[in-house]
Design a protein around this motif. Sequence first.
Motif, PDB file in Angstrom:
ATOM      1  N   MET A 173       0.850  -1.187   0.000  1.00  0.00           N
ATOM      2  CA  MET A 173       0.000   0.000   0.000  1.00  0.00           C
ATOM      3  C   MET A 173       0.888   1.239   0.000  1.00  0.00           C
ATOM      4  SD  MET A 173      -1.082  -0.101   4.070  1.00  0.00           S
ATOM      5  CE  MET A 173      -1.298   1.661   4.348  1.00  0.00           C
ATOM      6  N   SER A 174       0.301   2.361  -0.286  1.00  0.00           N
ATOM      7  CA  SER A 174       1.051   3.610  -0.202  1.00  0.00           C
ATOM      8  C   SER A 174       1.401   3.894   1.250  1.00  0.00           C
ATOM      9  CB  SER A 174       0.203   4.758  -0.772  1.00  0.00           C
ATOM     10  OG  SER A 174       0.833   6.001  -0.528  1.00  0.00           O
ATOM     11  N   ASP A 175       2.576   4.492   1.471  1.00  0.00           N
ATOM     12  CA  ASP A 175       2.960   4.833   2.836  1.00  0.00           C
ATOM     13  C   ASP A 175       2.493   6.219   3.241  1.00  0.00           C
ATOM     14  OD1 ASP A 175       4.614   6.435   1.358  1.00  0.00           O
ATOM     15  OD2 ASP A 175       6.495   5.725   2.244  1.00  0.00           O
ATOM     16  N   SER A 176       1.690   6.861   2.380  1.00  0.00           N
ATOM     17  CA  SER A 176       1.146   8.176   2.704  1.00  0.00           C
ATOM     18  C   SER A 176      -0.275   8.262   2.167  1.00  0.00           C
ATOM     19  CB  SER A 176       2.007   9.291   2.092  1.00  0.00           C
ATOM     20  OG  SER A 176       2.043   9.161   0.677  1.00  0.00           O
ATOM     21  N   GLY A 177      -0.953   9.345   2.496  1.00  0.00           N
ATOM     22  CA  GLY A 177      -2.317   9.508   2.036  1.00  0.00           C
ATOM     23  C   GLY A 177      -3.336   9.102   3.088  1.00  0.00           C
ATOM     24  N   GLU A 178      -4.608   9.234   2.734  1.00  0.00           N
ATOM     25  CA  GLU A 178      -5.688   9.048   3.697  1.00  0.00           C
ATOM     26  C   GLU A 178      -5.710   7.641   4.293  1.00  0.00           C
ATOM     27  OE1 GLU A 178     -10.537   9.830   3.977  1.00  0.00           O
ATOM     28  OE2 GLU A 178      -9.552   9.714   2.025  1.00  0.00           O
ATOM     29  N   GLY A 179      -5.523   6.611   3.451  1.00  0.00           N
ATOM     30  CA  GLY A 179      -5.573   5.251   3.951  1.00  0.00           C
ATOM     31  C   GLY A 179      -4.480   4.950   4.951  1.00  0.00           C
ATOM     32  N   ALA A 180      -3.250   5.374   4.650  1.00  0.00           N
ATOM     33  CA  ALA A 180      -2.126   5.135   5.553  1.00  0.00           C
ATOM     34  C   ALA A 180      -2.309   5.900   6.860  1.00  0.00           C
ATOM     35  CB  ALA A 180      -0.818   5.537   4.882  1.00  0.00           C
ATOM     36  N   GLU A 181      -2.767   7.140   6.758  1.00  0.00           N
ATOM     37  CA  GLU A 181      -2.988   7.941   7.963  1.00  0.00           C
ATOM     38  C   GLU A 181      -4.077   7.331   8.841  1.00  0.00           C
ATOM     39  OE1 GLU A 181      -3.838  11.854   6.632  1.00  0.00           O
ATOM     40  OE2 GLU A 181      -1.810  12.213   5.843  1.00  0.00           O
ATOM     41  N   MET A 182      -5.123   6.797   8.201  1.00  0.00           N
ATOM     42  CA  MET A 182      -6.214   6.183   8.960  1.00  0.00           C
ATOM     43  C   MET A 182      -5.724   4.954   9.716  1.00  0.00           C
ATOM     44  SD  MET A 182      -9.883   4.834   7.540  1.00  0.00           S
ATOM     45  CE  MET A 182     -10.382   6.456   6.975  1.00  0.00           C
ATOM     46  N   LEU A 183      -4.899   4.131   9.071  1.00  0.00           N
ATOM     47  CA  LEU A 183      -4.381   2.945   9.739  1.00  0.00           C
ATOM     48  C   LEU A 183      -3.492   3.339  10.915  1.00  0.00           C
ATOM     49  CD1 LEU A 183      -4.080  -0.111   9.905  1.00  0.00           C
ATOM     50  CD2 LEU A 183      -2.255   0.034   8.192  1.00  0.00           C
ATOM     51  N   ARG A 184      -2.670   4.350  10.732  1.00  0.00           N
ATOM     52  CA  ARG A 184      -1.800   4.795  11.832  1.00  0.00           C
ATOM     53  C   ARG A 184      -2.618   5.393  12.978  1.00  0.00           C
ATOM     54  NH1 ARG A 184       1.528   7.203   7.317  1.00  0.00           N
ATOM     55  NH2 ARG A 184       2.893   5.492   6.706  1.00  0.00           N
ATOM     56  N   ARG A 185      -3.681   6.147  12.644  1.00  0.00           N
ATOM     57  CA  ARG A 185      -4.553   6.681  13.702  1.00  0.00           C
ATOM     58  C   ARG A 185      -5.176   5.547  14.503  1.00  0.00           C
ATOM     59  NH1 ARG A 185      -6.913  10.103   9.814  1.00  0.00           N
ATOM     60  NH2 ARG A 185      -8.919   9.012   9.943  1.00  0.00           N
ATOM     61  N   THR A 186      -5.572   4.496  13.818  1.00  0.00           N
ATOM     62  CA  THR A 186      -6.226   3.377  14.497  1.00  0.00           C
ATOM     63  C   THR A 186      -5.253   2.672  15.433  1.00  0.00           C
ATOM     64  OG1 THR A 186      -7.656   3.064  12.561  1.00  0.00           O
ATOM     65  CG2 THR A 186      -7.540   1.258  14.153  1.00  0.00           C
ATOM     66  N   ILE A 187      -4.062   2.355  14.933  1.00  0.00           N
ATOM     67  CA  ILE A 187      -3.084   1.645  15.755  1.00  0.00           C
ATOM     68  C   ILE A 187      -2.648   2.503  16.939  1.00  0.00           C
ATOM     69  CG2 ILE A 187      -0.767   0.632  15.785  1.00  0.00           C
ATOM     70  CD1 ILE A 187      -1.245  -0.057  12.790  1.00  0.00           C
ATOM     71  N   SER A 188      -2.354   3.781  16.695  1.00  0.00           N
ATOM     72  CA  SER A 188      -1.916   4.645  17.797  1.00  0.00           C
ATOM     73  C   SER A 188      -3.052   4.903  18.778  1.00  0.00           C
ATOM     74  CB  SER A 188      -1.373   5.969  17.254  1.00  0.00           C
ATOM     75  OG  SER A 188      -2.371   6.693  16.550  1.00  0.00           O
ATOM     76  N   GLY A 189      -4.304   4.947  18.282  1.00  0.00           N
ATOM     77  CA  GLY A 189      -5.440   5.119  19.186  1.00  0.00           C
ATOM     78  C   GLY A 189      -5.561   3.961  20.161  1.00  0.00           C
ATOM     79  N   TYR A 190      -5.306   2.742  19.678  1.00  0.00           N
ATOM     80  CA  TYR A 190      -5.299   1.584  20.576  1.00  0.00           C
ATOM     81  C   TYR A 190      -4.100   1.629  21.510  1.00  0.00           C
ATOM     82  CZ  TYR A 190      -9.250  -1.140  18.807  1.00  0.00           C
ATOM     83  OH  TYR A 190     -10.515  -1.583  18.502  1.00  0.00           O
ATOM     84  N   ALA A 191      -2.947   2.032  20.992  1.00  0.00           N
ATOM     85  CA  ALA A 191      -1.757   2.114  21.846  1.00  0.00           C
ATOM     86  C   ALA A 191      -1.965   3.097  22.991  1.00  0.00           C
ATOM     87  CB  ALA A 191      -0.545   2.526  21.007  1.00  0.00           C
ATOM     88  N   ASN A 192      -2.740   4.151  22.736  1.00  0.00           N
ATOM     89  CA  ASN A 192      -3.002   5.174  23.747  1.00  0.00           C
ATOM     90  C   ASN A 192      -4.224   4.861  24.606  1.00  0.00           C
ATOM     91  OD1 ASN A 192      -0.888   6.673  22.635  1.00  0.00           O
ATOM     92  ND2 ASN A 192      -2.248   7.830  21.274  1.00  0.00           N
ATOM     93  N   HIS A 193      -4.897   3.767  24.340  1.00  0.00           N
ATOM     94  CA  HIS A 193      -6.190   3.508  24.972  1.00  0.00           C
ATOM     95  C   HIS A 193      -6.037   3.264  26.476  1.00  0.00           C
ATOM     96  CE1 HIS A 193     -10.180   1.879  25.732  1.00  0.00           C
ATOM     97  NE2 HIS A 193     -10.529   2.389  24.557  1.00  0.00           N
ATOM     98  N   PRO A 194      -6.939   3.836  27.284  1.00  0.00           N
ATOM     99  CA  PRO A 194      -6.821   3.667  28.739  1.00  0.00           C
ATOM    100  C   PRO A 194      -7.042   2.241  29.223  1.00  0.00           C
ATOM    101  CG  PRO A 194      -8.888   4.764  28.174  1.00  0.00           C
ATOM    102  CD  PRO A 194      -8.063   4.731  26.925  1.00  0.00           C
ATOM    103  N   ASN A 195      -7.577   1.355  28.395  1.00  0.00           N
ATOM    104  CA  ASN A 195      -7.750  -0.038  28.816  1.00  0.00           C
ATOM    105  C   ASN A 195      -6.481  -0.859  28.641  1.00  0.00           C
ATOM    106  OD1 ASN A 195     -10.365   0.705  29.301  1.00  0.00           O
ATOM    107  ND2 ASN A 195     -11.289  -1.017  28.244  1.00  0.00           N
ATOM    108  N   PHE A 196      -5.437  -0.245  28.072  1.00  0.00           N
ATOM    109  CA  PHE A 196      -4.114  -0.869  28.007  1.00  0.00           C
ATOM    110  C   PHE A 196      -3.200  -0.187  29.018  1.00  0.00           C
ATOM    111  CE2 PHE A 196      -4.854  -2.239  23.405  1.00  0.00           C
ATOM    112  CZ  PHE A 196      -4.948  -3.593  23.742  1.00  0.00           C
TER     113      PHE A 196
END
Length: 504
Positions: A173-196
């Motif tokens: 996949m492309s390493d930039s653009g909306e799709g890549a940013e969305m995947l990174r937001r999702t992973i980092s959102g879980y990494a930051n989640h208070p249940n972890f």
Amino acid sequence: MSLLQLHPRDSVAIVTETIVAGSSVDGLKALDDIPGGHKIATHDIASGEPILKYGRIIGVATQKIAAGEHVHSHNLSIGSSEDRAPAKRVEQSPSPGALSKSAPIVEQKETFFGYARPNGSVGTRNYLGILTSVNCSATVAKRIAAHFTAERLAAFPNVDGVVALTHSGGCGMSDSGEGAEMLRRTISGYANHPNFAATLLLGLGCEANQISRIVPLTTGNITATTIQDEGGTKAAIARGISEIERLLPEANEAQRTLQLVSKLVVGLQCGGSDGWSGITANPALGLAMDHLIANGGTAILSETPEIFGAEHLLTSRAEASVAAQLMERIAWWQQYAERHNNSLDNNPSPGNKLGGITTILEKSLGAVAKGGSSPLRAVMRYADSLPCRGLIFMDSPGYDPVSATGQIASGANMVCFTTGRGSVFGAKPVPSLKLSTTTQLYQRMRDDIDINCGTILDGAESLSEVASHIYSAILDTASGKLTKSEELGFGEEEFQPWMLNSVL
């Protein structure tokens, strides 16, 4: 009660139990066999005439329909945008109609016991997480988590488990653009989640979705590495096990403390909907959310294709700028469907239709009821950080695992999931409460359903009483009571980020 007419304006009533052709029901002779939860015409309807349920247009008749006929896919369609326009001029919102009044829910406690995190957020569970940047690191992540059996975790009673959440993307996949940013937001959102309490972020090393692009988005207790840097599969598994062993004593020190409900963020989902979803479970959940929001909490409504045709119920209680953002997302989804030679009315699903839902307009009117009647405060992108408290709309597909994944990445520490057909679902690291629309479903799937909203239809409880049960269950669950899906071990496979990128 054999027939239920939800609004005096309606041209259909709901059949509460299956009826056979020729029988007389509440003075109306049935001309067809009609399953429970489906619609019957209350008067003659001309071909092309709008058909109303909830006092709103759910489509148009594709042929002449006689009073007493079954109204469904064979004689009802979504119609054109011109056919639907009058629906937006009707003032009444969806309501439980003859079933009950939308009275305030009974007085409730407004606190729960949760895990306070350094950034001010509060967890409802206390997991250690293993997140992957790419599918190539999924097997290693799962093998690290598998090492930590219940026997090995017995010495750490305050840790709910070690969970590996993997996905199918991250490369090709492309390493930039909306799709890549969305995947990174999702992973980092879980990494930051208070249940972890802490997370291990694991990559392969050569993927497009580089860990170095994800780590700067995180604020929690994060350890990051790659299989290639560790020297291969065995070495990476050994390093991962060592890291989790190092983190376990610290995570076990966390203690639940008394917290205000303003720290709760509830993701709202409905799946396997039926003809009762918009009459029992969804309005009851909406009333519970009104109470949560009134006390400072947050509810996230999503599934953009499943509010199509009912978006005006949200824009009418939003500031102009917020309403415009929601309409922009609706327009995007219409264009997206057209690009793929599809239509938003491809939804409802076959199961929805078996349960009595005919058009997306009908489904959406019931789905929006989950959001209650509170003002819509904001519209945000998939997996974005919460901009404020209150009722928030997050853009997402209608596919439940993808939608719930985005809500959790945005900070939802609870999920409430209504179902009429019997969806099975869990969402680690977040507890998911399942709400049935009917008593029959609750009795048939007791191992999966937490709350029976069918008592409203049975006449045993009012809408407000069931809403009170939902609200109490949310607080009890947030304080540590296990949900049915947690008892069954659901949660890892339901991590499904929205993949927008093309596969190259």
